[in-house]
Design an enzyme around this catalytic site. Structure first.
Site, PDB file in Angstrom:
ATOM      1  CG  HIS A 125      18.135  -5.679  33.325  1.00 48.88           C
ATOM      2  ND1 HIS A 125      16.776  -5.539  33.266  1.00 48.88           N
ATOM      3  CD2 HIS A 125      18.365  -7.012  33.499  1.00 48.88           C
ATOM      4  CE1 HIS A 125      16.192  -6.721  33.393  1.00 48.88           C
ATOM      5  NE2 HIS A 125      17.148  -7.641  33.537  1.00 48.88           N
ATOM      6  CD  GLU A 126      21.966  -8.635  33.737  1.00 47.03           C
ATOM      7  OE1 GLU A 126      21.914  -9.331  34.779  1.00 47.03           O
ATOM      8  OE2 GLU A 126      21.224  -8.825  32.752  1.00 47.03           O
TER       9      GLU A 126
ATOM     10  CG  HIS B  48      18.983  -9.179  37.986  1.00 50.20           C
ATOM     11  ND1 HIS B  48      17.670  -9.358  38.360  1.00 50.20           N
ATOM     12  CD2 HIS B  48      18.963  -9.126  36.614  1.00 50.20           C
ATOM     13  CE1 HIS B  48      16.898  -9.413  37.294  1.00 50.20           C
ATOM     14  NE2 HIS B  48      17.660  -9.274  36.210  1.00 50.20           N
TER      15      HIS B  48
END
Length: 351
Positions: free
Chosen positions: A17-18, A21
């Site tokens: 997920h990170e 980003h």
């Protein structure tokens, strides 16, 4: 075993997920100051280039700290072009959306790998016939193989039963293989009341046969596996979104909501079953994480996207005061949901 499995599972999902980003921030030229897995006290960290990488004590999330991310951040004029808030609305949207998007991509990759590895699928074998049923009246018997329905070749139980369920009250022609010979019989599924996954009453067609035990492992080619992986991810996503809607409609009971303890238990059970089951559970939780983060709740990615949409429409950013109040409300809501999920988990332990 359960704790270790859960840490591995959550660690992978948070990292992916990170990473979404992080990659989009780098791609759009934003200065990434820190990439952290976990919250709270930093256990250890290392510097590589302009970014600090850290592993923190609380493994329930993570974050990518970007330069100029806060609306009231002081920005060095020399680095202004690398500040998050100085990027276009579309670029900021891509950075925020990339986290949940990567969770969906991970699910597609996992499901595709599972389909390539091979999954067991029950054959359309009659394992038994109910007394007085339409199947008994049509002469079906235990051991029969259903090879077609209404002229359509069907090999597996799920596709055959799914077709029959849609034909309540309408005659269907079954192609049967028995003892080396084939023949056809006409049978009319009886419309009965059943319950779906959410406990709602639905009308389905039944002919009164039970599934047999014969199955085979089906392995798909790479293109078909990827296609099926996308389809599976989409279907699970729709099911989860529907579940959230049903939760608010009080169709699904609130005590079905689970938290970290449930995840630990299910991670342990799936890991004990085997790697395929464990990775299948990881894909499920990855989709769950992606959907959760897209909810329009401040402090979540969905809340940031909502603010960006407002900015795109009004041509001006949402005020700092409004964001602060919204973030406090969003945090309070998340804390309430978290405590409620913990409560449900604890209550399950004593049942």
């Amino acid at each position: 075993m359960g704790i270790i499995s859960a840490i591995i599972l959550l660690g992978v999902l948070i990292f992916i997920h990170e990473l979404g980003h992080f990659i989009l921030a780098k791609y759009t030229g934003v200065l990434v100051e820190r990439f952290s897995i976990g919250f709270g006290p930093v256990l250890f960290k290392w510097q590589k280039g302009e970014t600090e990488y850290a592993l923190s004590a609380i493994p329930l999330g993570g974050y990518v700290k970007m330069y100029g991310e806060q609306p009231d951040s002081e920005v060095d004029p020399e680095k202004a072009h690398r500040a998050f808030n100085n990027k276009t609305v579309f670029q900021r949207f891509l950075i925020v959306f990339a986290g949940p998007f990567f969770n969906f991509v991970l699910a597609i990759i996992i499901y595709s790998a599972i389909f390539m590895h091979g999954t067991p699928r029950f054959l359309a074998e009659v394992g038994g016939v109910s007394d007085g049923s339409a199947a008994e009246q049509a002469g079906l018997a235990k051991g029969d193989m259903i090879i077609s329905v209404d002229g359509r070749s069907m090999k597996y139980w799920d596709e055959m039963s799914g077709y029959v369920q849609e034909k309540g009250g309408k005659p269907v022609v079954l192609g049967i293989e028995r003892g080396g010979r084939t023949f056809e019989v006409s049978v009319t599924p009886k419309t009965v009341t059943d319950k779906n996954l959410f406990g709602e009453e639905i009308k389905v067609g039944r002919i009164g046969v039970m599934r047999g035990e014969k199955s085979e492992v089906v392995s798909l080619s790479f293109p078909k596996a990827v296609s099926q992986g996308v389809t599976q991810t989409y279907n699970v996503s729709v099911l989860m979104v529907t579940g959230v809607v049903k939760l608010f409609q009080k169709v699904v009971p609130a005590d079905s909501l689970g938290g970290p303890i449930m995840i630990v238990q299910m991670a342990k059970e799936s890991a004990e079953t085997g790697l395929v089951a464990f990775f299948g559970f990881m894909a499920l939780i990855s989709i769950n994480l992606g959907i959760l983060n897209l909810l329009p709740i401040p402090v979540l990615d969905g809340g940031h996207i909502f603010f960006l949409l407002i900015e795109a429409i009004t041509r001006r950013a949402v005020s700092i005061r409004v964001r602060e109040v919204a973030n406090l409300a969003g945090m309070a809501l998340l804390m309430f949901v978290m405590f409620f999920a913990f409560y449900n988990d604890i209550m399950r332990l004593f049942k």
